[in-house]
Structures are given as structure tokens and as C-alpha cells.
Write a protein that holds these residues in place. Sequence first.
Motif, mmCIF file in Angstrom:
data_model
loop_
_atom_site.group_PDB
_atom_site.id
_atom_site.type_symbol
_atom_site.label_atom_id
_atom_site.label_comp_id
_atom_site.label_asym_id
_atom_site.label_seq_id
_atom_site.Cartn_x
_atom_site.Cartn_y
_atom_site.Cartn_z
ATOM 1 N N GLU A 97 26.573 40.142 1.373
ATOM 2 C CA GLU A 97 26.404 38.804 0.803
ATOM 3 C C GLU A 97 27.758 38.135 0.627
ATOM 4 O O GLU A 97 27.923 36.956 0.958
ATOM 5 N N GLU A 98 28.746 38.880 0.141
ATOM 6 C CA GLU A 98 30.094 38.325 -0.031
ATOM 7 C C GLU A 98 30.685 37.925 1.319
ATOM 8 O O GLU A 98 31.279 36.859 1.465
ATOM 9 N N LEU A 99 30.498 38.764 2.322
ATOM 10 C CA LEU A 99 31.052 38.518 3.644
ATOM 11 C C LEU A 99 30.422 37.297 4.305
ATOM 12 O O LEU A 99 31.110 36.487 4.930
ATOM 13 N N TYR A 100 29.106 37.143 4.176
ATOM 14 C CA TYR A 100 28.398 36.091 4.895
ATOM 15 C C TYR A 100 28.015 34.882 4.040
ATOM 16 O O TYR A 100 27.399 33.960 4.549
ATOM 17 N N SER A 101 28.392 34.836 2.794
ATOM 18 C CA SER A 101 27.970 33.720 1.931
ATOM 19 C C SER A 101 28.482 32.378 2.427
ATOM 20 O O SER A 101 27.818 31.359 2.246
ATOM 21 N N SER A 102 29.640 32.343 3.062
ATOM 22 C CA SER A 102 30.168 31.065 3.551
ATOM 23 C C SER A 102 29.479 30.618 4.840
ATOM 24 O O SER A 102 29.714 29.522 5.320
ATOM 25 N N TYR A 103 28.614 31.440 5.407
ATOM 26 C CA TYR A 103 27.939 31.105 6.659
ATOM 27 C C TYR A 103 26.478 30.744 6.453
ATOM 28 O O TYR A 103 25.676 30.839 7.371
ATOM 29 N N ARG A 104 26.149 30.324 5.273
ATOM 30 C CA ARG A 104 24.759 29.990 4.966
ATOM 31 C C ARG A 104 24.280 28.803 5.780
ATOM 32 O O ARG A 104 25.065 27.977 6.238
ATOM 33 N N ILE A 105 22.991 28.678 5.911
ATOM 34 C CA ILE A 105 22.371 27.603 6.686
ATOM 35 C C ILE A 105 22.706 26.234 6.106
ATOM 36 O O ILE A 105 22.727 25.250 6.809
ATOM 37 N N ASP A 106 23.035 26.176 4.843
ATOM 38 C CA ASP A 106 23.255 24.889 4.182
ATOM 39 C C ASP A 106 24.588 24.227 4.553
ATOM 40 O O ASP A 106 25.127 23.444 3.803
ATOM 41 N N GLY A 107 25.114 24.488 5.719
ATOM 42 C CA GLY A 107 26.290 23.761 6.171
ATOM 43 C C GLY A 107 27.540 24.599 6.339
ATOM 44 O O GLY A 107 28.589 24.066 6.676
ATOM 45 N N GLY A 108 27.454 25.878 6.134
ATOM 46 C CA GLY A 108 28.624 26.731 6.316
ATOM 47 C C GLY A 108 28.960 26.904 7.791
ATOM 48 O O GLY A 108 28.267 26.418 8.676
#
Length: 115
Positions: A97-108
Amino acid sequence: QWRDRPGGREDDGLPFSRHTMKVYTPEVPHQIDSEDSALYVCRYTYNLLTMTGREFTEDDTKDNFARTVSESSQFNFSPIDISRMRVEVYTLLIKLEELYSSYRIDGGAEPPFDE
């Protein structure tokens, strides 16, 4: 093919039934609560996958697969091991989650996958 064999079709019309195929239920560790079902399924699946190269014989059926399954190192685990596994899975999910949190569907940004 099975229809052409003697006993290939039982009265119920199914090729395999409790009458034509014996079911074995080796003793394996089982859960003691209602929270760890998924962890036990994962552990059983992994353990069975590690046994894919193992050839089972008719002799194995004589003791309900006790020697080859129940007493094997793959199925020598306890509820304490499952509790440890729960912590390990939780820790892994937090790290992911920490690694991929910035790649979320909401615009990351796009995830860093190598193709």
C-alpha cells in the motif's frame, strides 16, 4: 470414453460419484476460530503445490494418506504458524500500500511495472 467402460455411468448419470470414486480425507491442521479460513486455504494450496511432483500410489490410500500427507513436513503447522502468517500478510499488504499509494486511479502516476 467413460461411458463405454463398464460402470462408467451410474444410475444418477454422472461419470464420477461417491459410488464410483472414493473420497479420502487425510487429517490435516484445521482452524480453531472463524477468522483464519482464508489463511488456511492459502496454506493448504501452497502446501499442495509443493507436493505436485509427488506420485501417490494405492498404498498411500491404505492409511488415508497419513504418511504422505498428514505426517508430511508440508502439513506440520499449527495455529501459531497461521497467526504468524497473518502478521506477515498484513505487513506485506501495508508495504505494498505504501509503495503503490501514489499510483491510485484517482489521478496518480502509472505504476512502475517492467514489461
